[in-house]
Every structure is written in structure tokens, then in C-alpha cells.
Design an enzyme around this catalytic site. Structure first.
Site: not given
Length: 598
Positions: A38, A78, A139, A346
Site C-alpha cells: 500500500d 487506494c 477497502h 499506486h
């Protein structure tokens, strides 16, 4: 004495049985271990040029497999990036693109999330007989209409097993780290509550002292308003660690709030256990790490060991975890039958820093921008590594444009899934990974910032150039900075962006850092490039048949035959008590995971 004929017959039967066993082994579908970090910056990893942070295990995956140097996330944040990764389609097609300020899911008890009508690669593989598991961050929502409907839950999207964070790791999860969620709104509600309280107290004093005839009805109304304002502020925001920071095993809440300090070890243990449980049949494991999103972990085994402070310590812990998963696969004899994949959702978060720790976000190398910065390369170009001994050549490097969305069609192909599907934006990567073709199927790739088409890249046939066209760019703040430090994340709308006419144009092959815009004087094909870009946009938009349901007039059409409802509107984002996952009786939620058997 056994006759020669009998011996010959026995030998033939044994050979036939051996051939059947070999054929069964060869015909078995491969396993998949997908590992996603992440907020990891591409410049943080050794095999992508970092020579100070130690990542030997990630580097080993690259040396034993294929490294992608132009691997692109479909969004720089995200929620939309993960939605695109899971579905093989731009996030906008599933309603996961934002129209305004809120660009990711902010409350676990919101009603937004990956729609039940969407199809993930896990669901496709599950239909092909795979055992599927997700360990770590999700998420993409949980509930729609009431607590326990689990309409957005991983179990409803093709994962047979889920252990981890249905939400994400936020600063609110760790005491003393502050808050990430709508901080200005929190302050406004708190100030309003205090103002109402002071006003109510003043009026009561005035009435008691007989200075003014204050209506009792007015006092009651102000009291109720103050109570309501306190509830609206305190309940969703001051208890965020209880509401958002939880661990679930499948659809059961097993820890609320979660103990952050032991989370990495538990996630790693669950990932390893899943592999060991499924060694005898094809499986998909999506290991979605909580690292390296803030707050940063403080594992005593790694704190102070790197040359880049706490962030470097965390990244070296990530590398150790990747090494342990790889070791598990190899020790079980699964290496030659398992495709392993490593990436980030990302780019790194440049604006995340404080005076105590210093830089808490990642480094994106030579690439401009970072997390939440639209189509700038630093926010969307991420590590991409595939390892599959015996199938993929060791040490191969692919410089062609590829996408996280390519995982969906690649996994489908390898699982021998030939059933019809809806429109995809990714392509099967195996011909490129195996060296059977030299060119990516991504001649054009589109970069979204929320629901807005922000930029595109064009890889012309027969050319090494990768032309990048920016239709608008985020306004960095303060002026002259390299990010949106005033707002902490860049936004995609209104006064927060600058539209360009003509668009900004770069050649990433010669200028990967996007520092020298092309002009008609410096690029002979300038007019042709913009013309081809305009035509590509029209073709792309023509594939978006119906409009996403949204109050924003700037929303783009969607590809499905029905109206796709936006999942990122305020009414779907904000906290709703009746949707809150809870162990115990709401609102008295609280439990600790029993780790005695782990």
C-alpha cells in the site's frame, strides 16, 4: 516363475500409470500468489534503482522472473485503483470514481463499495474450481442496507476466505498519530458544539439571574440541538478507531479496535497458513499488505535498522515478509506451479511528513508527482514483478506499457476460463511475459482522476516513443511546491486543477520525468499526436454507453447496459450506525482476537 508376457504386461501398466500421474500434474492449473503493498513508491525498491534501502527478497523475485518498468495503476489512490485491479476495468465503470473531494471510502459503515453486480478475478477463478483467499486490506466496502448484509464483502466477491482489514490502516488506528478523516469538518462540528454549549449556558444563567425572560421552550430546543451536534461530531469521529480499525475473519469481527503493533505478524501468518492448507489443489492468494500506508509500524526487530528512518524500517520489514511468503511457496515444492506477482496499488505519498519522524511517504524515483496527483507518472507508475520458474525466463525486463488491470485477463487465461465476460480494459500479459511478442496491446492507456479523464498515453506502432497527453493537472500548493501540501492530497475538480488547451504533451521515452513539454517546434508529430489522442478519447468514450448515476454534470458514461450508481457520493460515504460492523452489542463494540492457537 512369472512369464515374460506377464512381466511385460505389468511393466506396461506401471508405465501407463506413471504417464497418467505425470499428465495429471502437468494438466493441473497453476497457483497464484499476488502481493500488493500500500502506497509503495517505485523508487523505494532496490531492483528499481534504490541503492540505500535493502530489499533483497523483492530483488530476488525480479532476478528470478520478469520485471516490468512501465507498470501503471489505473488510479493514483487506494479505492479506485484496487477496484480497477480486481475487475480489470477502469474504476469509473463500476461507480468507484469520485466527483469531488472524497476520493476514497472514509467510513467502514458507509454504504458505498464495489457493487455486487461487479465481477472480480477471484470470482472467475472460484468458478474454475480455485480456492481463493484474501489476507490483508480490502477497502472496497462491506454493507449496503443493514449491518450484516455484507453485499460488498470479499466473501461476496469471490474470496472463499478472508482475514484482515475490511477497511484500511489510517492514522486514527494508532493513538497519538492524529486523524486522517475530514479533519476540517471535525473541527467545524466541534466548534459548533462548543458554541451551542456556551450559548445554552449563557442563556440559562441569564434566565436564572432574571436578567431576561428566556423561553423555556428555546432552552430545550437549544439543549436538544447541542446534544445532536455533539452526537454528530463525537460518535463518528472520536470513536473512529473502534468503527474503522477492525479485523474480520470471513464475515465475523474478531478484533475491534485492532492491535496495530501485532498486525504484520498476524497477516503474514495467515498468508502462510493459507498456502499450506491448499498445497494439494489450485489456489489464489491475494496478500494485500497493510504496509506501507501510515501510520508506520514500529516493530522492534526493524526499528532503527535502515538508513531512511522509520519509513525505511517499514519497507525492510515488507521485504522480509515478501521473503517469508516466497520461502513458504518454495519449501512446499510449489515454485514451478505458482505464479507470484508483486506490486503497489499506486505511488508514494509525498506530502506525508512531520517534524518528529520526517518523511513518512514513499519515493517515486525520477518520476513527477505521487499519490493522488492525477496522471503524473509518480502516482501511477508502480513496481511490477512476475516470477514463475520453468515458465518465465529469469531476469527478463519488459519496458512496454502494462497495467494492474491486466492481472484479471491474465489470471483468466491461465485458469483456462473461456466463458464470456463484460468489457475489459486490461489484456492478457502472458505473451509479453514469455517473450512471444515484443509489443504491449496497450497502444492507448487512459488515466483518470476521479471520474475525470485526466491524461492518456500513446505508444505509436513501430515507435519507441510513449507520448503522454495531460488535459488538466492538479494545482500544487504552496505555489512552486512538488505536491499539494496545503490540502495533503491533490483534488481533481474546480479550482484545484488547471485545464490545458492545448494539452500538455511529453515523450516519456526521452523525458520520463515529464519535465520538458513538447511544442510544435520541438516535436514534428505534435499535431498528429494531439489528433490521435482526440480520436482515442472519442473511441474510449463511445465504449461508455450509459452514464454513471451522479449529481455531477461532469461524470462520464459507463460501459454496462444499466446505469451504474456512483459509490463515492456523500450519502454513501458518511457513517451510518446501522451499517457498522460490530462484535458485541452496538454501540458497545469491542473484542480481541484469540491468538493462542496462532
Amino acid at each position: 516363475m512369472r512369464s515374460p508376457l506377464s512381466a511385460h504386461l505389468l511393466l506396461s501398466l506401471l508405465l501407463l500409470a506413471g504417464n497418467d500421474a505425470t499428465g495429471e500434474e502437468v494438466g493441473r492449473k497453476p497457483n497464484f500468489v499476488l502481493m500488493m503493498v500500500d502506497d509503495l513508491g517505485i523508487g523505494d525498491v532496490g531492483c528499481y534503482g534504490n541503492d540505500t534501502i535493502r530489499t533483497p527478497n523483492i530483488d530476488r523475485l525480479a532476478s528470478e522472473g520478469v520485471k516490468l518498468t512501465q507498470h501503471i495503476a489505473a488510479a493514483p489512490l487506494c479505492t479506485p485503483s484496487r477496484a480497477a485491479f480486481m475487475t480489470g476495468r477502469y474504476a469509473f465503470r463500476s461507480g468507484m470514481g469520485s466527483t469531488g473531494r472524497v476520493q476514497v471510502l472514509l467510513f467502514l459503515a458507509g454504504s458505498g463499495g464495489l457493487p455486487p453486480s461487479e465481477t472480480t478475478f477471484a470470482k472467475r477463478l472460484q468458478q474454475q474450481g480455485y480456492t481463493t483467499g484474501l489476507v490483508g486490506k480490502w477497502h472496497l466496502g462491506v454493507n449496503c442496507e443493514h449491518r450484516g448484509d455484507h453485499c460488498h464483502h470479499p466473501n461476496q466477491h469471490g474470496f472463499s476466505y478472508f482475514y484482515g482489514l475490511p477497511f484500511t490502516l489510517f492514522n486514527d488506528c494508532m493513538p497519538g498519530e492524529g486523524s486522517d478523516v475530514l479533519v476540517d469538518l471535525q473541527h467545524a462540528l466541534r466548534n459548533l458544539t462548543m458554541l451551542l454549549g456556551v450559548g445554552l449556558f449563557t442563556l440559562v444563567c441569564v434566565r436564572v439571574c432574571g436578567l431576561l425572560d428566556v423561553s423555556l421552550r428555546l432552552l430545550v430546543a437549544l439543549f436538544l440541538l447541542a446534544v445532536l451536534a455533539t452526537a454528530v461530531w463525537y460518535m463518528p469521529f472520536k470513536l473512529l478507531s473502534t468503527w474503522n480499525c477492525i479485523i474480520m475473519r470471513n464475515q465475523e469481527v474478531i478484533e475491534q479496535p485492532m492491535a496495530v503493533e501485532t498486525l504484520p505478524q498476524r497477516l503474514l501468518g495467515e498468508a502462510q497458513s493459507f498456502i499450506k492448507r491448499n498445497v494439494d489443489h489450485p489456489f489464489l492468494l491475494f496478500f494485500s499488505l497493510a504496509h506501507i500506508h501510515t501510520p508506520l509500524f514500529r516493530n522492534p526487530a526493524f526499528v532503527g535498522k535502515s538508513r531512511h528512518g522509520l519509513y525505511g524500517d517499514n519497507l525492510e520489514e515488507v521485504d522480509w515478509m515478501i521473503g517469508k511468503v516466497t520461502e513458504t511457496v518454495d519449501s512446499l515444492g510449489l515454485a514451478n506451479s505458482t505464479l507470484m506477482y508483486f506490486t503497489s496499488d499506486h505511488g508514494g505519498h509525498l506530502e506525508d511528513a512531520d517534524e518528529v519522524i520526517g518523511q513518512k511517504g514513499g519515493w517515486n524515483g525520477i518520476y513527477k508527482g505521487g499519490k493522488a496527483m492525477g496522471g503524473w507518472e509518480g502516482g501511477i507508475r508502480v513496481p511490477g514483478i512476475f516470477r514463475w520458474p520453468g515458465r518465465l525466463a529469469a531476469g527478463r525486463v519488459v519496458d512496454e506499457p502494462t497495467s494492474l488491470m491486466d492481472l484479471y485477463p491474465t489470471l483468466k487465461y491461465l485458469a483456462k476460463d473461456t466463458q464470456p465476460d463484460r468489457q475489459l480494459d486490461g489484456y492478457n500479459l502472458m505473451p509479453l511475459l514469455e517473450g512471444k511478442v515484443e509489443r504491449s496491446e496497450h497502444e492507448f492507456m487512459f488515466h483518470y482522476c476521479g471520474i475525470y479523464l485526466n491524461a492518456l498515453r500513446w505508444h505509436p506502432p513501430g515507435s519507441d516513443s510513449i507520448f503522454k497527453v495531460h488535459f488538466f493537472t492538479p494545482n500544487f500548493s504552496p505555489p512552486g511546491a512538488g505536491g499539494c501540501y496545503d490540502t495533503k492530497v491533490c483534488l481533481c475538480h474546480g479550482e484545484y486543477v488547471t485545464h490545458h488547451n492545448p494539452p500538455l504533451l511529453y515523450d516519456l521515452f526521452h523525458d520520463p520525468s515529464e519535465s520538458r513539454p513538447l511544442t510544435p517546434d520541438t516535436e514534428p508529430r505534435y499535431g498528429e499526436i494531439l489528433e490521435q489522442a482526440a480520436k482515442a478519447v472519442e473511441r474510449h468514450r463511445s465504449s461508455l454507453v450509459n452514464k454513471q448515476a451522479s449529481d455531477d454534470a461532469g461524470s462520464q458514461p459507463d460501459a454496462d447496459a444499466h446505469v451504474v450508481q456512483s459509490q463515492m457520493t456523500w450519502d454513501k460515504i458518511l457513517w451510518r450506525p446501522w451499517l457498522q460492523p460490530c462484535c458485541g452489542t452496538f454501540p458497545f463494540c469491542g473484542c480481541k482476537e484469540d491468538t493462542t492457537s496462532i
